[in-house]
Design a protein around this motif. Sequence first.
Motif, PDB file in Angstrom:
ATOM      1  N   SER A  98       0.847  -1.206   0.000  1.00 37.01           N
ATOM      2  CA  SER A  98       0.000   0.000   0.000  1.00 37.01           C
ATOM      3  C   SER A  98       0.875   1.246   0.000  1.00 37.01           C
ATOM      4  N   GLY A  99       0.223   2.390  -0.141  1.00 39.92           N
ATOM      5  CA  GLY A  99       0.940   3.663  -0.082  1.00 39.92           C
ATOM      6  C   GLY A  99       1.524   3.918   1.295  1.00 39.92           C
ATOM      7  N   THR A 100       0.710   3.671   2.309  1.00 39.72           N
ATOM      8  CA  THR A 100       1.188   3.972   3.662  1.00 39.72           C
ATOM      9  C   THR A 100       2.389   3.094   4.012  1.00 39.72           C
TER      10      THR A 100
ATOM     11  N   GLY B  58      -0.738   8.718   4.527  1.00 46.27           N
ATOM     12  CA  GLY B  58      -1.278   7.417   4.925  1.00 46.27           C
ATOM     13  C   GLY B  58      -1.690   7.411   6.377  1.00 46.27           C
ATOM     14  N   ARG B  59      -2.026   6.214   6.857  1.00 50.84           N
ATOM     15  CA  ARG B  59      -2.691   6.125   8.160  1.00 50.84           C
ATOM     16  C   ARG B  59      -2.036   5.181   9.156  1.00 50.84           C
ATOM     17  N   THR B  60      -0.925   4.540   8.801  1.00 51.31           N
ATOM     18  CA  THR B  60      -0.207   3.763   9.825  1.00 51.31           C
ATOM     19  C   THR B  60       0.568   4.745  10.695  1.00 51.31           C
TER      20      THR B  60
ATOM     21  N   VAL C 258       7.973  14.865   1.521  1.00 54.95           N
ATOM     22  CA  VAL C 258       7.085  15.836   0.866  1.00 54.95           C
ATOM     23  C   VAL C 258       6.373  15.198  -0.327  1.00 54.95           C
ATOM     24  N   GLU C 259       5.083  15.490  -0.453  1.00 50.56           N
ATOM     25  CA  GLU C 259       4.368  15.110  -1.678  1.00 50.56           C
ATOM     26  C   GLU C 259       4.804  16.070  -2.774  1.00 50.56           C
ATOM     27  N   THR C 260       5.123  15.556  -3.931  1.00 52.40           N
ATOM     28  CA  THR C 260       5.593  16.444  -5.001  1.00 52.40           C
ATOM     29  C   THR C 260       4.462  17.396  -5.405  1.00 52.40           C
TER      30      THR C 260
ATOM     31  N   VAL D 157       2.993   8.612  -4.252  1.00 52.40           N
ATOM     32  CA  VAL D 157       1.945   7.592  -4.234  1.00 52.40           C
ATOM     33  C   VAL D 157       0.784   8.011  -5.135  1.00 52.40           C
ATOM     34  N   GLN D 158       0.440   9.301  -5.105  1.00 58.26           N
ATOM     35  CA  GLN D 158      -0.674   9.770  -5.935  1.00 58.26           C
ATOM     36  C   GLN D 158      -0.205  10.397  -7.250  1.00 58.26           C
ATOM     37  N   SER D 159       0.914  11.127  -7.199  1.00 63.55           N
ATOM     38  CA  SER D 159       1.334  11.895  -8.380  1.00 63.55           C
ATOM     39  C   SER D 159       2.227  11.103  -9.333  1.00 63.55           C
TER      40      SER D 159
ATOM     41  N   ALA E 143       2.651   3.751  -5.177  1.00 64.16           N
ATOM     42  CA  ALA E 143       1.592   2.746  -4.925  1.00 64.16           C
ATOM     43  C   ALA E 143       0.473   3.053  -5.931  1.00 64.16           C
ATOM     44  N   LYS E 144      -0.745   3.238  -5.453  1.00 59.55           N
ATOM     45  CA  LYS E 144      -1.916   3.610  -6.261  1.00 59.55           C
ATOM     46  C   LYS E 144      -1.881   3.106  -7.709  1.00 59.55           C
ATOM     47  N   GLY E 145      -1.414   3.940  -8.655  1.00 56.71           N
ATOM     48  CA  GLY E 145      -1.526   3.622 -10.074  1.00 56.71           C
ATOM     49  C   GLY E 145      -0.556   2.576 -10.592  1.00 56.71           C
TER      50      GLY E 145
HETATM   51  C1  LIG Z   1       0.476  10.975  -1.382  1.00 57.32           C
HETATM   52  C2  LIG Z   1      -0.076   9.774  -0.668  1.00 57.32           C
HETATM   53  N1  LIG Z   1       0.719   9.062   0.122  1.00 57.32           N
HETATM   54  C3  LIG Z   1       0.270   7.963   0.772  1.00 57.32           C
HETATM   55  C4  LIG Z   1      -1.024   7.554   0.663  1.00 57.32           C
HETATM   56  C5  LIG Z   1      -1.499   6.343   1.402  1.00 57.32           C
HETATM   57  O1  LIG Z   1      -1.786   5.322   0.520  1.00 57.32           O
HETATM   58  P1  LIG Z   1      -2.697   4.076   0.982  1.00 57.32           P
HETATM   59  O2  LIG Z   1      -4.084   4.579   1.148  1.00 57.32           O
HETATM   60  O3  LIG Z   1      -2.525   3.085  -0.131  1.00 57.32           O
HETATM   61  O4  LIG Z   1      -2.126   3.571   2.255  1.00 57.32           O
HETATM   62  C6  LIG Z   1      -1.913   8.276  -0.150  1.00 57.32           C
HETATM   63  C7  LIG Z   1      -3.325   7.877  -0.283  1.00 57.32           C
HETATM   64  O5  LIG Z   1      -4.200   8.624  -0.655  1.00 57.32           O
HETATM   65  C8  LIG Z   1      -1.432   9.423  -0.834  1.00 57.32           C
HETATM   66  O6  LIG Z   1      -2.218  10.158  -1.609  1.00 57.32           O
END
Ligand SMILES: Cc1ncc(COP(=O)(O)O)c(C=O)c1O
Length: 437
Positions: free
Chosen positions: A116-118, A146-148, A220-222, A256-258, A282-284
């Motif tokens: 997963s992304g997290t 993410g949420r962990t 950082v998210e890009t 993960v998203q971009s 992750a995601k895509g």
């Molecule tokens: C930038 C980014 N990082 C991490 C995550 C977490 O991914 P996941 O929901 O697969 O754990 C997300 C999910 O929306 C995200 O947008």
Amino acid sequence: MEPLKLPGPKARALIKRDSAVISPSYPRGLPFVMDHGKGTEVWDVDGNRFLDFAAGIAVTSTGHSHPKVVKAIQDQAEQFIHISSDFYHEKWIGLGEKLNEIAPFEEAATSFMTNSGTESVETAIKLARHHSGRMNFIGFTGAFHGRTMGAVTFTASKPGYHRGFYPLMNGVVHAPFPNPYRPILDRLPGEDYGETVVRYIEDEILAHIVPADEVAGILVETIQGEGGYIVPPPGFFPALRELCDKYGILMITDEVQSGMGRTGKWWAIEHFGVEPDIVTAAKGIASGMPIGACIARSSVMTWPRGAHGNTFGGNPICCAAALATIDLIETEYLENAATVGQYALDALSEIMTRHSHIGDVRGIGMMIGVEFVKDRKSKVPDDELCNKVADLAFERGLILLSCGKSVMRFAPPLCTTKAEIDEGLTIFEEAVTLAEK
Ligand SMILES: Cc1ncc(COP(=O)(O)O)c(C=O)c1O
């Protein structure tokens, strides 16, 4: 257009069953109960058709059930489904090789596969600590990682993600994300607002809160996703890279998203001309199969055997889906995301000229945000209007997800055509017109 009556009877019955047995923590918005999908189209259990401009939160990159991805999954399932990360298999190695090829840095890349992304973010946090021998991090307000427990500490888009979960991870300080539409720091004359934020990190955070030589990484998210589809100003990443180099801090970009072609390049960071040290995905990556990756410069992923692992990492079906997805993105959809994404951005900018409650339209490729405001002068977010638009669009056959306080995100599958954009944006504008009344 006549609105659909939603949810239909079958959907209503299933939602009732769901509410009895599934965790109420899931942030469900629209009452969409999926039956099947093809490309950018999806159908609910009552036979209603929708255009899916959310793509399962930017996940179904090649569209729903692309035949080549389905075939790859079927073939692999017949061969074997699981072996565990204690052993080896070719598709896992092949995926590592492919990620090495497309990683956003010149240096060779080594990957850790996640579920997963997290988990990709969690891996990056652990790796940065392990490699640097340092404890602390800098993250950004508005972020979603993410949420962990580790990742959620960096997440700072809504207090609800933290409420009830303290104490969080130690050693994370947040800086303001450089939001060009809503800057909160004072810029020096001639300064790019991204440079202002980096100056704040150096002059305020490193000078007053955390010693620079004890900072392992900056995460950082890009392009900020959940926080509102915010594209930072051009000066931000070059200045951040310089700061990281000055203090030996690892630059970790969460893609993960971009990532995975969403912005018309493999990674959004490629639009900013700098190379990170670690990137999360992750995601895509596999069109909806649950797999992610923490991709690092080989000189950074130096931890020894046993330092980190998982049971499902490198799952063969997920790797097969990822390889098929990457091939499709490479041969067709990277280009489509760039051209059709720009087409959508231009069309939305034109729609903005007709609606005073749209305060900003921004994005790159197929990652576009439309921000609703009470009025353009005050820029007060209009979340009520944004939610109304999502509901009205849904009743007319368009699935959209919001983000930030009052931003509608457009993240369709990367295979979406101009004709589908036209159809979706006609519904979107009708919904905006109705909501504004
Ligand atoms: C930038 C980014 N990082 C991490 C995550 C977490 O991914 P996941 O929901 O697969 O754990 C997300 C999910 O929306 C995200 O947008």
